[in-house]
Design a protein around this motif. Structure first.
Motif, PDB file in Angstrom:
ATOM      1  N   ALA A 158       0.826  -1.212   0.000  1.00 20.75           N
ATOM      2  CA  ALA A 158       0.000   0.000   0.000  1.00 20.75           C
ATOM      3  C   ALA A 158       0.856   1.256   0.000  1.00 20.75           C
ATOM      4  N   LEU A 159       2.053   1.178   0.592  1.00 18.28           N
ATOM      5  CA  LEU A 159       2.932   2.341   0.676  1.00 18.28           C
ATOM      6  C   LEU A 159       3.609   2.646  -0.656  1.00 18.28           C
ATOM      7  N   SER A 185      -0.234 -14.900   3.749  1.00 13.90           N
ATOM      8  CA  SER A 185      -0.194 -13.474   3.407  1.00 13.90           C
ATOM      9  C   SER A 185       0.582 -13.260   2.122  1.00 13.90           C
ATOM     10  N   LEU A 186       1.669 -14.000   1.959  1.00 16.10           N
ATOM     11  CA  LEU A 186       2.481 -13.872   0.759  1.00 16.10           C
ATOM     12  C   LEU A 186       1.714 -14.358  -0.465  1.00 16.10           C
ATOM     13  N   LYS A 187       0.973 -15.450  -0.324  1.00 19.24           N
ATOM     14  CA  LYS A 187       0.186 -15.972  -1.440  1.00 19.24           C
ATOM     15  C   LYS A 187      -0.833 -14.950  -1.915  1.00 19.24           C
ATOM     16  N   ALA A 188      -1.497 -14.288  -0.962  1.00 20.03           N
ATOM     17  CA  ALA A 188      -2.532 -13.324  -1.332  1.00 20.03           C
ATOM     18  C   ALA A 188      -1.952 -12.110  -2.044  1.00 20.03           C
ATOM     19  N   GLY A 193      -5.319 -12.071  -4.264  1.00 16.95           N
ATOM     20  CA  GLY A 193      -6.054 -11.016  -3.585  1.00 16.95           C
ATOM     21  C   GLY A 193      -6.829 -10.169  -4.584  1.00 16.95           C
ATOM     22  N   ILE A 194      -7.840  -9.447  -4.112  1.00 22.11           N
ATOM     23  CA  ILE A 194      -8.657  -8.650  -5.029  1.00 22.11           C
ATOM     24  C   ILE A 194      -7.865  -7.466  -5.574  1.00 22.11           C
ATOM     25  N   GLU A 195      -6.902  -6.960  -4.795  1.00 20.64           N
ATOM     26  CA  GLU A 195      -6.067  -5.877  -5.301  1.00 20.64           C
ATOM     27  C   GLU A 195      -4.965  -6.409  -6.217  1.00 20.64           C
TER      28      GLU A 195
END
Length: 310
Positions: A158-159, A185-188, A193-195
């Motif tokens: 996000a940053l 978390s890494l997979k998403a 992930g939607i983003e």
């Protein structure tokens, strides 16, 4: 009789409860409102400072305060000194150059034998592509994230997403243990992930394990899970998120000696070829392995003995 009636009326009036003013009718002074707002501001978490990407080409991610610490001088090896990995070197540099030019490129997993230059190649590729492009395109930034901070990867994405630069997010020695679920978390972030992964970010990782997890973990899943195939597939699917797999294997004796010779020539260390060969092979034998790391350790010892600064 009239007097008694008037007395009863007055007594009933005196016994009625006094009227209270509603809270909304009480005026609040502006200075009180300012103190309340200041107190709430102190209690709220501080916003992370906007990173200044112009001050460096490399950064280290610190998730505790969402801070990207600039690295003024990256600890890297010159590309010409990386011997015995020509094929994977050319593949990674080509992938990195395409990404820096804004073309499609893949996440890369560099896996295999220890000490064979996996992390050195990532850092050298970053420097080499920046030097190659010069002022033709936006500078390529290298951001290192530590293995234990993988769960904060969405915050890092996000940053850097709105920044006008392109980023290699690099994690060295990435692997997961039995009870570790942060790989989800890494997979998403990589895919799913939607983003999705930001268009200006690519992820490079190094590991000694091809599937980022030990064989024991997969065998335990097969023996204890109700549906072992599905459980193993979930864990193996993480490495599938890397479109580019680059394998590093143990080097031969000749390749090891080429590595040593490359360092000796580069730093102009005065030693005869036969002496260097004999000492380097003895050094590798005492370490029980031949690799680029072992070659560099021998060269450091040799330079120290001969008084040559590296």
């Amino acid at each position: 009789m009239a007097k008694s009636k008037s007395k009863s009326k007055s007594s009933s009036k005196s016994k009625s409860p006094p009227k209270t003013r509603s809270a909304g009718s009480i005026p609040i002074r502006p200075d009180v409102l300012e103190r309340i707002a200041a107190g709430l501001e102190r209690l709220s978490p501080a916003r992370p400072a906007e990173p200044d990407f112009d001050i460096a080409d490399a950064f280290v991610w610190h998730p505790k305060n969402s801070h990207l610490a600039p690295v003024p001088r990256v600890n890297r090896v010159d590309m010409a000194l990386l011997k015995g990995i020509d094929r994977v070197r050319d593949t990674l540099v080509e992938n990195t150059e395409r990404f820096a030019r804004g073309l499609p490129a893949n996440n890369a997993l560099l896996w295999g034998a220890r000490g064979m230059g996996k992390s050195s190649l990532v850092k050298a590729s970053h420097a080499g592509v920046n030097a190659m492009l010069g002022n033709k395109g936006a500078k390529l930034k290298l951001v290192e994230i530590h293995r234990e901070d993988i769960e904060s990867l969405p915050d890092l994405m996000a940053l850097v997403r709105p920044a006008p630069y392109r980023f290699i997010v690099f994690c060295d020695d990435l692997s997961f243990d039995t009870e570790d679920t942060s790989y989800k978390s890494l997979k998403a972030v990589l895919e799913g992930g939607i983003e999705g992964r930001p268009e200006n970010v690519i992820f490079y990782a190094t590991s000694n394990r091809r599937h980022l997890m030990s064989r024991d973990m997969m065998e335990n899943e097969r023996s204890t899970a109700i549906n072992p195939g599905e459980t193993v597939e979930e864990k193996v699917s993480l490495s599938d998120r890397f479109g580019l797999w680059l394998g590093f294997h143990r080097c031969s004796q000749d390749e090891f000696l080429d590595m040593v010779q490359g360092y000796v020539s580069h730093f102009k260390i005065p030693i005869a070829g036969d002496d260097m060969r004999r000492e380097a092979l003895e050094w590798a034998t005492t370490r029980g392995s031949r690799s680029g790391r072992v070659a560099w350790q021998y060269v450091q010892d040799l330079a120290g003995r001969l008084g040559v600064k590296l």
